[in-house]
Design an enzyme around this catalytic site. Structure first.
Site, PDB file in Angstrom:
ATOM      1  CE  LYS A  29      49.131  16.553  88.086  1.00  0.00           C
ATOM      2  NZ  LYS A  29      49.110  15.777  86.868  1.00  0.00           N
ATOM      3  NE  ARG A  99      47.847  14.201  92.073  1.00  0.00           N
ATOM      4  CZ  ARG A  99      47.737  14.512  93.347  1.00  0.00           C
ATOM      5  NH1 ARG A  99      48.754  15.131  93.953  1.00  0.00           N
ATOM      6  NH2 ARG A  99      46.645  14.228  94.022  1.00  0.00           N
ATOM      7  N   GLY A 108      44.313  11.301  82.696  1.00  0.00           N
ATOM      8  CA  GLY A 108      44.135   9.912  83.077  1.00  0.00           C
ATOM      9  C   GLY A 108      45.039   8.918  82.385  1.00  0.00           C
ATOM     10  CG  MET A 110      51.227   9.160  81.291  1.00  0.00           C
ATOM     11  SD  MET A 110      52.502  10.335  80.862  1.00  0.00           S
ATOM     12  CE  MET A 110      51.671  11.899  81.032  1.00  0.00           C
ATOM     13  NE  ARG A 343      43.556  18.791  83.619  1.00  0.00           N
ATOM     14  CZ  ARG A 343      43.707  17.492  83.793  1.00  0.00           C
ATOM     15  NH1 ARG A 343      44.896  16.942  83.605  1.00  0.00           N
ATOM     16  NH2 ARG A 343      42.706  16.712  84.164  1.00  0.00           N
ATOM     17  CG  HIS A 462      38.940   8.008  81.675  1.00  0.00           C
ATOM     18  ND1 HIS A 462      38.527   7.248  80.600  1.00  0.00           N
ATOM     19  CD2 HIS A 462      40.215   8.370  81.410  1.00  0.00           C
ATOM     20  CE1 HIS A 462      39.511   7.138  79.736  1.00  0.00           C
ATOM     21  NE2 HIS A 462      40.547   7.807  80.204  1.00  0.00           N
ATOM     22  CB  SER A 770      44.571  23.659  42.246  1.00  0.00           C
ATOM     23  OG  SER A 770      43.962  23.135  43.409  1.00  0.00           O
ATOM     24  CB  CYS A 837      41.867  21.087  45.545  1.00  0.00           C
ATOM     25  SG  CYS A 837      42.762  20.270  44.215  1.00  0.00           S
ATOM     26  CE1 TYR A 857      41.839  26.834  45.868  1.00  0.00           C
ATOM     27  CE2 TYR A 857      42.604  28.790  44.715  1.00  0.00           C
ATOM     28  CZ  TYR A 857      42.261  27.451  44.694  1.00  0.00           C
ATOM     29  OH  TYR A 857      42.337  26.720  43.531  1.00  0.00           O
TER      30      TYR A 857
END
Length: 881
Positions: A29, A99, A108, A110, A343, A462, A770, A837, A857
């Site tokens: 904020k 705030r 919502g 805090m 935001r 909310h 793997s 994996c 991978y």
């Protein structure tokens, strides 16, 4: 460079001490208010107290750091000069909002206090100054309510009861219908509540109000709801919350004033239009509280036309600057527009993908930026949400229709409190959380629920915002139903639904139905396919799937899997007609009987592998040889043992004795994995034959095959060497017998710490590694996967561990073993393919670590494949940045 001990950063229109890059210090904020101010946007002046001050507050017995008090007074003088009024002045008072704002958005969670500075004197001054008596007293009663609740801990319900009572006395429906006289009476009643609950009069000193409010915001960082939200969203390593103190602007000054919340694009589907709500004659909290039903922001065109025109221009300017879809809070005071916050806007998965595609098409962002910033892995996962199959409303009658806040179908048993919802989820029940309206205290129940239903609230309430962010189906503002908490039920006047009854909600249409409606998987759109093509352009690491059945493999290919990283052969043994042969093999008296049982299993295994190969044409398929302890395949109940004895034509006592002999004290470290193959090489031989005969036959059908045979639980090079010799011997026989040959690879799972530490002794015998990180984590920590749930929640709550290591890879400990194995293995064999994996193969943070290590991978469940593809692309782009 930040001066030492600077705890306060100021901003006003056209200039600011900070900017949006300072989120960690100023919170989201504060950083964005500084950024907007510097851009010259109409932001009321203010200042932000840093997260470092909050951190000091907690580290020093809730004491402010040295210099903060003096800095606060200096900052107040700055605001007083900017506004031409003074805090507490009896003629021209300054009013403030206080705030919270952490570096990561926690909507919502805090606390906020508005109208700081009002007291018995300044309320009269505000009335005289503005000429709006009603506005001044309305603001005062709001202050007492919010201050009492947030700063002192008086339950909000105490104040709510009083305002509902006075509305009944005055025979009015809405707060806005109360007169100035009514509000003065209400203020007196609120003060009485405050004195009764605290033993003190409501504070008349504005500086005392301000200090209390700042401390309350600091305290809210460790409120139960904020802690729970951070746990659910895996937010850690933050200093605390910043506190933004800002000059008040007033939307509750009559019909030319109002407040609202909007998104610069539709957060449900991504359409390029303003989406949001506003309320005439209101303060910002009213819009999300659900007390009055807000209007769509498009209606401002008629009611506040000048402010609406300005919003269109300013929101476009903000999008161009931030290159993102934004959430904007605003207030209109007597026709003048003020921006209070912006935001990155929470959005659904479908909306995120459409916004990314559109912004690239508009030239606002590049494809790289779209992949890296505009779609999160959680949002992408939402595209896989199920929806309702066809159903009959006679069987599943519609109970009501509300607002479609977050798409997808959800089916579950209805519960009316977060506590009950969480308890039901722990018992294995799917849950729909039904509330009149949700509050931040409900986050635990919302997390536990399959879907969320509220009878009040709008599209920016909310419940709506949190559900969209989490990808949970949600219907809000369903005023067709009346929820009764004391009776634990809701009714639409014709049908009453009790706690534990099944309901189905459609977050795409806003409909609520009685009973269970079947769900069917989502279908991927063209937008999804196009976006996933972009992710593959920026991905260097492969993505495979863990699949044991052809249908799972086919689904994974549909989602973009490039092969199978783990096929567990033991899962096939439990299918019909096979378990008897498996048990005969396990309980065989000698090698001859065992081989006979294995010959019976061979055709079953071969057919399984043929189905897998057909589903993965031309893609590598890594098949793990038998891994679990043999006793896991044997019955435990007396009736099942007797039945097995009859099948084997053996005395029940003899079968029971054999089962007892095979039982192990610690089976996870016992006779399993390659140890079984070494003791019974014929088992390895049968599985190898089944794999390679299946490969040969499928290849003869014209389907290319790439089998990879993986030996589990290896801890020494000699173990792998032993099993490799068995595999190669059987392969030679199969190729001779069939007159055909397929290319295949032999490798191993690295899941024993010793194997990772001595990977250079194992690599000469392997073509691939793997990482089986489930077992590797278990053995490294010494935690039992099956029992860790009894104590891991305490570890996480107390900060002993920041993450559950079975969900997100422990990069310090287990990760160090992975790093060592990669380095040692490729030192010996530079062509060594290395993958992962375990369950971590679908976790974005773990995937980023795999990218850092240079793995070939990752492999995960079919429905996590798109998530892994995006996470791998984002990991590569971050490393290139």
């Amino acid at each position: 460079m930040k001066p030492k001990n600077q705890y306060i950063y100021r901003f006003s229109q056209g200039k600011a001490d900070g900017d949006r890059s300072m989120r960690d210090l100023l919170g989201g904020k504060g950083a964005n208010l500084a950024e907007m101010s510097a851009l010259g946007l109409p932001v009321p002046p203010g200042f932000t107290i840093t997260t470092e001050a909050c951190h000091h507050f907690y580290k020093n017995n809730r004491q402010w750091p040295e210099g903060l008090e003096d800095g606060l007074k200096e900052a107040l003088r700055f605001l007083e000069e900017a506004m031409g009024c003074q805090l507490g002045d009896s003629a021209n008072p300054l009013l403030l909002s206080v705030r919270s704002g952490a570096a990561v958005s926690m909507p919502g969670m805090m606390d906020t206090v508005l109208n700081i500075g009002l007291n018995d004197v300044t309320v009269e001054a505000m009335a005289a100054k503005t000429g709006h008596d009603r506005f001044a007293w309305d603001s005062y009663r709001r202050l007492i309510d919010m201050f009492g609740d947030v700063a002192i801990g008086i339950p909000h319900e105490r104040f709510e009861e009083k305002i509902e009572a006075i509305k009944r006395e005055c025979k009015v429906e809405f707060d806005t219908d109360l007169t100035t006289g009514d509000l003065k009476l209400l203020v007196d009643r609120y003060k009485a509540i405050y004195r009764k609950e605290t033993g003190y009069m409501f504070p008349q000193d504005p500086m005392e109000q301000l200090r209390f409010a700042i401390n309350a915001v600091f305290e809210s960082w460790h409120s139960a709801r904020a802690v729970r939200y951070r746990e659910i969203n895996r937010i850690d390593n933050l200093l605390g919350t910043a506190v933004t103190v800002q000059c008040m602007v007033f939307g509750n000054m009559g019909k030319t004033s109002g407040s609202g919340v909007l998104f610069t694009r539709d957060p449900t589907n991504g359409a390029n239009r303003l989406y949001g709500e506003f309320l005439i004659d209101s303060q910002g909290e009213d819009v999300v509280a659900g007390i009055r039903t807000p209007e769509p922001v498009r209606n401002m065109r008629k009611k506040l036309p000048q402010a609406h025109s300005e919003l269109l221009v300013l929101t476009q300017k903000l999008e161009q600057h931030y290159k993102d879809m934004l959430d904007v809070e605003f207030t209109v005071q007597e026709g003048t527009l003020h921006l209070l916050q912006t935001r990155s806007g929470k959005r659904t998965g479908p909306a995120a993908v459409k916004i990314a595609l559109d912004m690239v098409g508009e030239g606002l962002v590049s494809k790289e930026e779209a992949v890296l910033r505009l779609v999160t892995t959680d949002q992408l996962a939402q595209l896989l949400h199920p929806r309702f199959s066809d159903f009959n409303e006679k069987t599943n009658p519609r109970l009501g229709t509300g607002l479609p806040a977050s798409p997808g179908g959800a089916v579950g048993k209805v519960f009316f409190s977060s506590t009950d919802a969480e308890a039901a989820r722990k018992n294995g029940d799917p849950v729909i959380l039904a509330r009149i309206e949700t509050s931040p205290e409900d986050v635990g129940g919302m997390d536990a629920a399959e879907g969320i239903l509220t009878s009040r609230g709008g599209m920016t309430s909310h419940a709506a915002v949190v559900a969209r962010g989490w990808g949970k189906p949600c219907v809000v503002g369903c005023d067709d139903i009346i929820i009764n908490y004391s009776l634990r039920s809701f009714t639409n006047g014709e049908t009453t639904v009790h706690e534990g009854d099944w309901i189905s909600i459609n977050g795409t249409t806003g409909e609520v139905f009685a009973g269970e409606i079947p769900l069917q998987p989502a279908e991927m759109s063209g937008d999804f396919t196009r976006f996933m093509g972009w992710t593959d352009e920026f991905r260097t690491m492969g993505v495979r799937t863990n699949a044991d059945r052809p249908e799972d493999a086919a689904k994974a290919v549909e989602f973009g899997a490039e092969g199978i990283g783990l096929c567990r052969t033991e899962h096939m043994f439990f299918q019909n007609g096979r378990i008897a042969a498996v048990r005969r093999m396990i309980l065989a008296k000698g090698e001859t009987e065992r081989k006979e049982a294995l010959l019976e299993l061979l055709p079953f295994q071969k057919e399984d592998f043929k189905g897998i190969f057909r589903a993965m044409p031309g893609r590598p398929v890594t098949i793990r040889l038998l891994d679990p302890p043999l006793h896991e395949f044997l019955p435990r109940e007396p009736e099942e043992i007797d039945e097995l004895a009859r099948q084997l034509k053996l005395p029940a006592n003899q079968v029971k004795s054999s089962i007892n002999r095979l039982a192990e004290t610690n089976p996870m470290l016992g006779h399993r994995g390659c140890r079984i193959g070494i003791t019974y090489p014929e088992i390895t031989g049968m599985q190898t034959r089944a794999i390679l005969e299946a490969a040969v036959e499928v290849l003869s059908e014209g389907v290319p095959v790439l089998p990879e045979i993986m030996v589990p639980l290896v801890g020494t090079g000699e173990e792998l060497k032993d099993q490799k010799e068995v595999i190669e011997s059987v392969a030679k026989k199969v190729f001779t017998e069939t007159g055909a040959k397929v290319d295949y690879k032999i490798g191993t799972m690295i899941e024993v710490p010793r194997a990772a530490l001595l990977a250079d002794e194992i690599a000469p015998h392997a073509q691939f590694f793997s990482f089986g990180t489930n077992d590797l984590t278990q053995m490294t920590f010494g935690f039992s996967r099956d029992d860790a749930g009894k104590f891991l929640p305490d570890y996480l709550r107390r900060g002993i561990l920041s993450r559950d290591p079975f969900q997100s890879l422990d990069t310090k400990g287990v990760g160090r073993l992975l790093r060592e194995a990669v380095t040692l293995g490729r030192k010996v064999n530079s062509d060594l393919k290395i993958g992962i994996c375990g369950e971590h193969g679908g976790d974005p943070d773990s995937i980023a670590f795999c990218q850092e290590l240079g793995l070939t991978y990752v492999s995960c469940s079919p429905f996590r494949v798109p998530v892994a593809r995006l996470a791998a692309a984002q990991a590569h782009l971050r490393r290139c940045a």
